[in-house]
Design an enzyme around this catalytic site. Structure first.
Site, PDB file in Angstrom:
ATOM      1  N   ARG A  46       5.619  -2.320 -11.020  1.00 42.17           N
ATOM      2  CA  ARG A  46       4.245  -1.879 -10.693  1.00 42.17           C
ATOM      3  C   ARG A  46       4.145  -0.345 -10.684  1.00 42.17           C
ATOM      4  O   ARG A  46       3.492   0.251  -9.836  1.00 42.17           O
ATOM      5  CB  ARG A  46       3.808  -2.410  -9.327  1.00 42.17           C
ATOM      6  N   SER A  75      -2.756  -8.647  -5.301  1.00 41.60           N
ATOM      7  CA  SER A  75      -1.752  -8.207  -4.334  1.00 41.60           C
ATOM      8  C   SER A  75      -2.102  -6.813  -3.831  1.00 41.60           C
ATOM      9  O   SER A  75      -2.238  -5.883  -4.626  1.00 41.60           O
ATOM     10  CB  SER A  75      -0.368  -8.148  -4.984  1.00 41.60           C
ATOM     11  N   GLU A 106      -0.232  -1.305  -3.304  1.00 38.07           N
ATOM     12  CA  GLU A 106      -0.246  -1.341  -4.768  1.00 38.07           C
ATOM     13  C   GLU A 106      -1.608  -0.855  -5.286  1.00 38.07           C
ATOM     14  O   GLU A 106      -1.715  -0.228  -6.333  1.00 38.07           O
ATOM     15  CB  GLU A 106       0.005  -2.788  -5.220  1.00 38.07           C
TER      16      GLU A 106
HETATM   17  C1  LIG Z   1      -7.311 -11.727  -8.450  1.00 33.55           C
HETATM   18  C2  LIG Z   1      -6.435 -10.612  -8.964  1.00 33.55           C
HETATM   19  C3  LIG Z   1      -5.166 -10.892  -9.439  1.00 33.55           C
HETATM   20  C4  LIG Z   1      -4.331  -9.856  -9.907  1.00 33.55           C
HETATM   21  N1  LIG Z   1      -3.102 -10.191 -10.384  1.00 33.55           N
HETATM   22  C5  LIG Z   1      -2.288  -9.224 -10.871  1.00 33.55           C
HETATM   23  C6  LIG Z   1      -0.996  -9.549 -11.397  1.00 33.55           C
HETATM   24  O1  LIG Z   1      -0.611 -10.725 -11.457  1.00 33.55           O
HETATM   25  N2  LIG Z   1      -0.214  -8.546 -11.856  1.00 33.55           N
HETATM   26  C7  LIG Z   1      -0.626  -7.249 -11.836  1.00 33.55           C
HETATM   27  O2  LIG Z   1       0.147  -6.388 -12.282  1.00 33.55           O
HETATM   28  N3  LIG Z   1      -1.837  -6.899 -11.349  1.00 33.55           N
HETATM   29  C8  LIG Z   1      -2.668  -7.853 -10.855  1.00 33.55           C
HETATM   30  N4  LIG Z   1      -3.905  -7.514 -10.353  1.00 33.55           N
HETATM   31  C9  LIG Z   1      -4.293  -6.099 -10.299  1.00 33.55           C
HETATM   32  C10 LIG Z   1      -5.156  -5.632 -11.502  1.00 33.55           C
HETATM   33  O3  LIG Z   1      -5.704  -6.711 -12.175  1.00 33.55           O
HETATM   34  C11 LIG Z   1      -4.336  -4.809 -12.482  1.00 33.55           C
HETATM   35  O4  LIG Z   1      -3.724  -3.716 -11.838  1.00 33.55           O
HETATM   36  C12 LIG Z   1      -5.202  -4.273 -13.636  1.00 33.55           C
HETATM   37  O5  LIG Z   1      -4.384  -3.659 -14.609  1.00 33.55           O
HETATM   38  C13 LIG Z   1      -6.252  -3.285 -13.165  1.00 33.55           C
HETATM   39  O6  LIG Z   1      -7.091  -3.006 -14.254  1.00 33.55           O
HETATM   40  P1  LIG Z   1      -8.554  -2.438 -14.076  1.00 33.55           P
HETATM   41  O7  LIG Z   1      -9.045  -2.085 -15.435  1.00 33.55           O
HETATM   42  O8  LIG Z   1      -9.389  -3.367 -13.282  1.00 33.55           O
HETATM   43  O9  LIG Z   1      -8.217  -1.118 -13.233  1.00 33.55           O
HETATM   44  P2  LIG Z   1      -9.195  -0.250 -12.307  1.00 33.55           P
HETATM   45  O10 LIG Z   1      -9.234  -0.866 -10.947  1.00 33.55           O
HETATM   46  O11 LIG Z   1     -10.485   0.002 -12.975  1.00 33.55           O
HETATM   47  O12 LIG Z   1      -8.370   1.111 -12.228  1.00 33.55           O
HETATM   48  C14 LIG Z   1      -7.132   1.193 -11.556  1.00 33.55           C
HETATM   49  C15 LIG Z   1      -6.685   2.668 -11.549  1.00 33.55           C
HETATM   50  O13 LIG Z   1      -6.462   3.112 -12.881  1.00 33.55           O
HETATM   51  C16 LIG Z   1      -7.333   4.210 -13.205  1.00 33.55           C
HETATM   52  N5  LIG Z   1      -7.740   3.947 -14.605  1.00 33.55           N
HETATM   53  C17 LIG Z   1      -8.492   2.923 -15.062  1.00 33.55           C
HETATM   54  N6  LIG Z   1      -8.524   2.940 -16.406  1.00 33.55           N
HETATM   55  C18 LIG Z   1      -7.788   4.001 -16.810  1.00 33.55           C
HETATM   56  C19 LIG Z   1      -7.446   4.550 -18.084  1.00 33.55           C
HETATM   57  N7  LIG Z   1      -7.844   3.990 -19.239  1.00 33.55           N
HETATM   58  N8  LIG Z   1      -6.676   5.660 -18.118  1.00 33.55           N
HETATM   59  C20 LIG Z   1      -6.231   6.248 -16.974  1.00 33.55           C
HETATM   60  N9  LIG Z   1      -6.522   5.770 -15.733  1.00 33.55           N
HETATM   61  C21 LIG Z   1      -7.284   4.660 -15.657  1.00 33.55           C
HETATM   62  C22 LIG Z   1      -8.466   4.128 -12.205  1.00 33.55           C
HETATM   63  O14 LIG Z   1      -9.043   5.408 -11.958  1.00 33.55           O
HETATM   64  C23 LIG Z   1      -7.738   3.603 -10.973  1.00 33.55           C
HETATM   65  O15 LIG Z   1      -7.067   4.642 -10.283  1.00 33.55           O
HETATM   66  C24 LIG Z   1      -4.773  -8.518  -9.876  1.00 33.55           C
HETATM   67  C25 LIG Z   1      -6.076  -8.237  -9.402  1.00 33.55           C
HETATM   68  C26 LIG Z   1      -6.891  -9.264  -8.964  1.00 33.55           C
HETATM   69  C27 LIG Z   1      -8.283  -8.949  -8.485  1.00 33.55           C
END
Ligand SMILES: Cc1cc2nc3c(=O)[nH]c(=O)nc-3n(C[C@H](O)[C@H](O)[C@H](O)COP(=O)(O)OP(=O)(O)OC[C@H]3O[C@@H](n4cnc5c(N)ncnc54)[C@H](O)[C@@H]3O)c2cc1C
Length: 336
Positions: free
Chosen positions: A161, A236, A332
């Site tokens: 992570r 998580s 996380e």
């Molecule tokens: C129900 C659920 C289950 C999940 N299960 C998992 C799992 O099994 N494994 C896992 O690893 N994660 C899991 N996650 C966490 C999440 O899905 C991941 O971390 C995912 O990659 C986040 O993507 P996002 O686009 O929504 O990020 P965001 O929440 O939009 O952004 C996260 C961070 O990254 C920054 N950011 C966003 N896009 C960019 C970019 N293109 N360049 C630079 N910075 C950027 C944002 O400013 C923020 O700080 C889960 C979440 C939920 C809600």
């Protein structure tokens, strides 16, 4: 550019915070325009799917929603293909796209919320696979120089992570697109994870295809994890802590049931177990709770929680675990 926009639709916790300015970009050129020095006095926040972010206050700057779209395929040989997706592609839809084309490597990562561009941030992982296993490179925009750069596997310094983008590269780059090396014929099906094995048995499947593995993963996730569209959450909330073997052995004397997964001189301890053992599983204070099936998942139980309340709840859990086990849980989720 819009002013004073609510970020509630842009975070899966469903908390209401606002951004002083808000903009959506559809291309690298639009992004660069917005970031040009004349506009850059204000702080920036980049938004993907909002599934790994907690707003604890209003954002006094420009929130930029990355809506870059497109997928490119490049055949390497009979067995391999490079697939590149732009940052704004939805992760799960991208995984489904690959599976429909019978490209293997991402099936264990089905149904993870969020966008492709965010996947390298924390080296997303689930059920025995992490993106680093199939990652080739990502294209990023350097926020200081506004130049496009390529980051290969080594440069990304992926860990559990974790990546350079959460460490020394934090706030310095925007990820524009990600390239993965996937298989076309000789797929390496990974069913080592116990829950996948039993779900495939339930489905009566002996020789699973990559599509079967994806189906099993989807079934498991749907049965265990709260759907953010129904209950606000960010998956998580904490990482599983890794502690020195000697500390784990000491703890084992006191708490003989403590689970641990050894890795060299270190042991990974499931954070969910620690949270459960300190009495937090399913517990609710005000609008926030730890999920009753998944202690590791903090939920906006009433839909009315604000980010500060969720953050304070998580601090209470950190304190309890530290008091009882001497282990410091690390969040996380990205706290804003
Ligand atoms: C129900 C659920 C289950 C999940 N299960 C998992 C799992 O099994 N494994 C896992 O690893 N994660 C899991 N996650 C966490 C999440 O899905 C991941 O971390 C995912 O990659 C986040 O993507 P996002 O686009 O929504 O990020 P965001 O929440 O939009 O952004 C996260 C961070 O990254 C920054 N950011 C966003 N896009 C960019 C970019 N293109 N360049 C630079 N910075 C950027 C944002 O400013 C923020 O700080 C889960 C979440 C939920 C809600």
């Amino acid at each position: 550019m819009q002013e004073n926009i609510s970020l509630k639709p842009f975070n899966t916790f469903g908390v209401d915070a606002s951004a002083k300015y808000f903009s959506e970009v559809n291309s690298t050129e639009e992004l660069i325009d917005i970031l040009k020095p004349s506009n850059s006095q204000t702080p920036f926040l980049f938004l993907g799917g909002g599934s790994n972010i907690l707003f604890t206050k209003d954002f006094d700057g420009l929130a930029v929603r990355l809506n870059l779209k497109g997928i490119i395929e490049e055949i390497v040989d009979n067995n391999e293909i490079l697939v590149t997706a732009k940052a704004g592609e939805n992760w799960h839809q991208f995984v489904m796209f690959c599976l429909e084309k019978n490209y293997g490597g991402l099936e264990n990562l089905s149904l993870i919320p969020g966008n492709v561009g965010t996947s390298p941030m924390q080296n997303i992982g689930a059920y025995g696979t992490e993106i680093k296993d199939v990652f080739v490179r990502c294209k990023v925009l350097n926020l200081e120089t506004l130049e496009v750069e390529l980051f290969d596997l080594e440069k990304c310094r992926f860990g559990y992570r974790d990546s350079i983008f959460k460490q020394e590269g934090k706030g310095k780059y925007v990820i524009l697109e990600v390239t993965f090396r996937l298989t076309r014929t000789n797929h390496k099906v990974n069913v080592e994870y116990g829950a996948i094995k039993s779900e495939l048995e339930n489905l009566g499947i002996n020789n699973p295809t990559i599509q079967d593995v994806s189906k099993a993963v989807i079934n498991i996730r749907q049965s265990k994890l709260p759907d953010p569209k129904v209950i606000g959450n960010a998956g998580s909330f904490f990482k599983n802590p890794t502690i020195p073997l000697s500390q784990f052995e000491d703890l084992k004397h006191k708490f003989e049931n403590i689970p641990g997964y050894p890795n060299g001189d270190f042991v990974k301890v499931p954070a969910g177990w620690l949270i459960e053992q300190t009495g937090w599983k399913g517990k609710q204070i005000g609008n926030v709770a730890s999920h009753k099936l998944q202690a590791l998942v903090m939920i906006n139980a009433t839909g009315n929680a604000d980010g500060k309340e969720i953050f304070d709840f998580s601090t209470k859990i950190i304190d309890s675990v530290k008091d009882k086990y001497g282990i410091e849980l690390e969040r996380e989720v990205n706290i804003i």
